[in-house]
Design an enzyme around this catalytic site. Sequence first.
Site, mmCIF file in Angstrom:
data_model
loop_
_atom_site.group_PDB
_atom_site.id
_atom_site.type_symbol
_atom_site.label_atom_id
_atom_site.label_comp_id
_atom_site.label_asym_id
_atom_site.label_seq_id
_atom_site.Cartn_x
_atom_site.Cartn_y
_atom_site.Cartn_z
ATOM 1 N N ARG A 362 0.870 13.772 11.396
ATOM 2 C CA ARG A 362 0.470 13.182 12.689
ATOM 3 C C ARG A 362 1.709 12.691 13.439
ATOM 4 O O ARG A 362 1.734 12.662 14.662
ATOM 5 C CB ARG A 362 -0.530 12.041 12.463
ATOM 6 C CG ARG A 362 -1.820 12.496 11.783
ATOM 7 C CD ARG A 362 -2.696 11.314 11.402
ATOM 8 N NE ARG A 362 -2.049 10.465 10.414
ATOM 9 C CZ ARG A 362 -2.570 9.330 9.942
ATOM 10 N NH1 ARG A 362 -3.754 8.908 10.375
ATOM 11 N NH2 ARG A 362 -1.918 8.602 9.044
ATOM 12 N N ASP A 408 1.901 5.805 13.099
ATOM 13 C CA ASP A 408 2.137 4.709 14.044
ATOM 14 C C ASP A 408 3.581 4.627 14.525
ATOM 15 O O ASP A 408 3.871 3.961 15.515
ATOM 16 C CB ASP A 408 1.737 3.380 13.392
ATOM 17 C CG ASP A 408 0.270 3.379 13.017
ATOM 18 O OD1 ASP A 408 -0.536 3.799 13.851
ATOM 19 O OD2 ASP A 408 -0.063 2.965 11.894
HETATM 20 N N1 NMX Z 1 9.123 -1.689 5.025
HETATM 21 C C1 NMX Z 1 9.464 -2.568 4.048
HETATM 22 N N2 NMX Z 1 8.941 -2.581 2.814
HETATM 23 C C2 NMX Z 1 8.022 -1.639 2.550
HETATM 24 C C3 NMX Z 1 7.635 -0.667 3.491
HETATM 25 C C4 NMX Z 1 8.212 -0.721 4.770
HETATM 26 N N3 NMX Z 1 7.879 0.126 5.740
HETATM 27 N N4 NMX Z 1 6.707 0.127 2.920
HETATM 28 C C5 NMX Z 1 6.518 -0.335 1.671
HETATM 29 N N5 NMX Z 1 7.308 -1.406 1.452
HETATM 30 C C6 NMX Z 1 7.356 -2.243 0.259
HETATM 31 C C7 NMX Z 1 6.003 -2.882 0.019
HETATM 32 O O1 NMX Z 1 5.818 -4.007 0.868
HETATM 33 C C8 NMX Z 1 6.076 -3.204 -1.450
HETATM 34 O O2 NMX Z 1 6.861 -4.345 -1.590
HETATM 35 P P1 NMX Z 1 6.510 -5.484 -2.717
HETATM 36 O O3 NMX Z 1 6.489 -4.753 -4.023
HETATM 37 O O4 NMX Z 1 7.599 -6.457 -2.575
HETATM 38 O O5 NMX Z 1 5.153 -6.010 -2.356
HETATM 39 C C9 NMX Z 1 6.851 -2.001 -1.997
HETATM 40 O O6 NMX Z 1 7.589 -1.464 -0.886
HETATM 41 C C10 NMX Z 1 5.984 -0.922 -2.592
HETATM 42 O O7 NMX Z 1 5.026 -0.537 -1.628
HETATM 43 P P2 NMX Z 1 4.448 0.963 -1.594
HETATM 44 O O8 NMX Z 1 3.750 1.207 -2.882
HETATM 45 O O9 NMX Z 1 5.516 1.904 -1.205
HETATM 46 O O10 NMX Z 1 3.424 0.906 -0.366
HETATM 47 P P3 NMX Z 1 1.925 0.392 -0.358
HETATM 48 O O11 NMX Z 1 1.032 1.519 -0.729
HETATM 49 O O12 NMX Z 1 1.772 -0.864 -1.118
HETATM 50 O O13 NMX Z 1 1.744 0.025 1.186
HETATM 51 C C11 NMX Z 1 1.951 0.354 3.539
HETATM 52 C C12 NMX Z 1 1.633 1.016 2.177
HETATM 53 C C13 NMX Z 1 1.618 1.344 4.631
HETATM 54 C C14 NMX Z 1 1.099 -0.891 3.687
HETATM 55 C C15 NMX Z 1 3.465 -0.003 3.555
HETATM 56 O O14 NMX Z 1 4.237 1.161 3.451
HETATM 57 C C16 NMX Z 1 3.852 -0.768 4.802
HETATM 58 O O15 NMX Z 1 3.718 -2.000 4.814
HETATM 59 N N6 NMX Z 1 4.349 -0.065 5.882
HETATM 60 C C17 NMX Z 1 4.641 -0.703 7.131
HETATM 61 C C18 NMX Z 1 3.359 -0.979 7.915
HETATM 62 C C19 NMX Z 1 2.766 0.296 8.450
HETATM 63 O O16 NMX Z 1 3.435 1.123 9.030
HETATM 64 N N7 NMX Z 1 1.449 0.447 8.284
HETATM 65 C C20 NMX Z 1 0.735 1.568 8.878
HETATM 66 C C21 NMX Z 1 0.150 2.537 7.864
HETATM 67 C C22 NMX Z 1 -0.548 3.673 8.573
HETATM 68 N N8 NMX Z 1 -1.736 3.238 9.267
HETATM 69 O O17 NMX Z 1 -1.945 3.524 10.402
HETATM 70 O O18 NMX Z 1 -2.581 2.530 8.674
HETATM 71 C C1 MLT Z 2 -4.984 5.850 8.349
HETATM 72 O O1 MLT Z 2 -4.933 6.679 9.262
HETATM 73 O O2 MLT Z 2 -6.062 5.357 7.990
HETATM 74 C C2 MLT Z 2 -3.698 5.377 7.746
HETATM 75 O O3 MLT Z 2 -2.734 6.362 7.694
HETATM 76 C C3 MLT Z 2 -3.843 4.593 6.477
HETATM 77 C C4 MLT Z 2 -4.304 5.312 5.253
HETATM 78 O O4 MLT Z 2 -4.618 6.493 5.245
HETATM 79 O O5 MLT Z 2 -4.328 4.628 4.196
#
Ligand code: NMX
Ligand code: MLT
Length: 472
Positions: A362, A408
């Site tokens: 996307r 995003d």
């Molecule tokens: N910046 C900083 N740290 C990050 C990021 C990032 N973009 N992505 C993951 N981490 C950290 C995460 O916070 C975690 O830290 P801790 O162990 O200290 O708690 C560690 O890396 C391991 O996380 P992951 O297993 O890689 O990711 P998880 O599956 O837990 O989370 C998100 C996925 C999407 C929540 C995470 O990547 C994130 O916070 N991204 C930034 C927010 C974002 O862009 N969200 C939008 C997702 C898409 N949507 O539309 O929903």
């Molecule tokens: C979504 O579009 O819902 C996001 O990428 C988050 C997800 O798939 O977990």
Amino acid sequence: MAFFRGLTAVSRLRSRMAQEATTLGGVRWLQMQTASDLDLKSQLQELIPEQQDRLKKLKSEHGKVQLGNITVDMVLGGMRGMTGMLWETSLLDPDEGIRFRGLSIPECQKVLPTAVKGGEPLPEGLLWLLLTGKVPTKEQVDALSKELLARSTVPAHVYKAIDALPVNAHPMTQFTTGVMALQVESEFQKAYDNGLPKSKFWEPTYEDCLNLIARLPPVASYVYRRIFKGGKSIEADNSLDYAANFSHMLGFDDPKMLELMRLYVTIHTDHEGGNVSAHTGHLVGSALSDPYLSFAAALNGLAGPLHGLANQEVLLWIKSVIDETGSDVTTDQLKDYVWKTLKSGKVVPGFGHGVLRKTDPRYSCQREFALKHLPEDPLFQLVSKLYEVVPLILTELGKVKNPWPNVDAHSGVLLNHFGLSEARYYTVLFGVSRSMGIGSQLIWDRALGLPLERPKSVTMEWLENYCKNKAA
Ligand code: NMX
Ligand code: MLT
């Protein structure tokens, strides 16, 4: 609606789906339909018994087959990697990204009908695909556009409910309030109260979902105009398709912006079932809460910064980079700013994902759009630079499982280019689109008679004892 119901009988007689399964890019592909099958509901009427039998067979023949082992890490880690729900409309591959009913985004761009020759797909086409698993013809998509338009009248009390909120309430709060106010008209709730049998639950669910999808653009644009344009609403233009009309009601009529909105609504619709908004909609719907209640709950999940609100966070973050460094930001300045964000305990918005392990397709298709329509845009160039800088830093951090950009990371700069610069509004756009995925699956949830969702939870003490006993 009488027009469409009238068509049902005729199209039933005339319609015979081309039953051929073909392959496209190695994927088992879909059926096309004849142009005479213009009524979506009649398509579902034909499909549902087949799919009910399929589910019954799956249960009776394979119900005891194991799908994997659940580890303590999975229980403590937000159920990551745990297969635990049925979601028919789309499937996410960690490396390849989303497929809607088997079709990747580039494939959808190739085969779904468009408004402009060679342009972006019409989201109504994707809705048809999500619901039926079949690629619609242009005539079918046009009929669905008209049907949605015919369903789009919003009762006056909805606007009054929104007006009761302070104008500076977050756009998602105002939008969800509008959805809750729309619930008053739920046909499912009325039918359930009147004792509708379970086998027919899908029918008022279908009516609610289509009404909801149809009424979201006027409600969402009302919220936008109320907050950012002094409350001056714009009437719908009945000659336009769903996304173009939405853009028009927001106040943006540039043909390129209409194309962007078609692409935007198409790609945000669905991302399999485990994401926070889809899972919430499905969970709440499993209690037989009607589609409005289910979707309002989903929106509240979408409004979180780790999920849909990330699109707001990305543009605000990009603008904060420019505020601090000026518009000619160098690579070193950008690296410093990313590290500063991380060291302050924040995430870099727009990067990472719970399932994806490569660049989100996307993101890639939005980049293609930018390269085609706004290659010189300075914020697009900054987004491109971030692509070179952020993944390396997140990899260096050592704990991030996916350093690549998600959907995003890109959407805000495109909207901003065409004048929709109010980042706080962006998650509402995501919400309008997501109604198509969540709504389609809710219809199938009711058609397949899926049960109340109720996983088992345990305490830390339970886990400690369980592990002790296992080790003994
Ligand atoms: N910046 C900083 N740290 C990050 C990021 C990032 N973009 N992505 C993951 N981490 C950290 C995460 O916070 C975690 O830290 P801790 O162990 O200290 O708690 C560690 O890396 C391991 O996380 P992951 O297993 O890689 O990711 P998880 O599956 O837990 O989370 C998100 C996925 C999407 C929540 C995470 O990547 C994130 O916070 N991204 C930034 C927010 C974002 O862009 N969200 C939008 C997702 C898409 N949507 O539309 O929903
Ligand atoms: C979504 O579009 O819902 C996001 O990428 C988050 C997800 O798939 O977990």
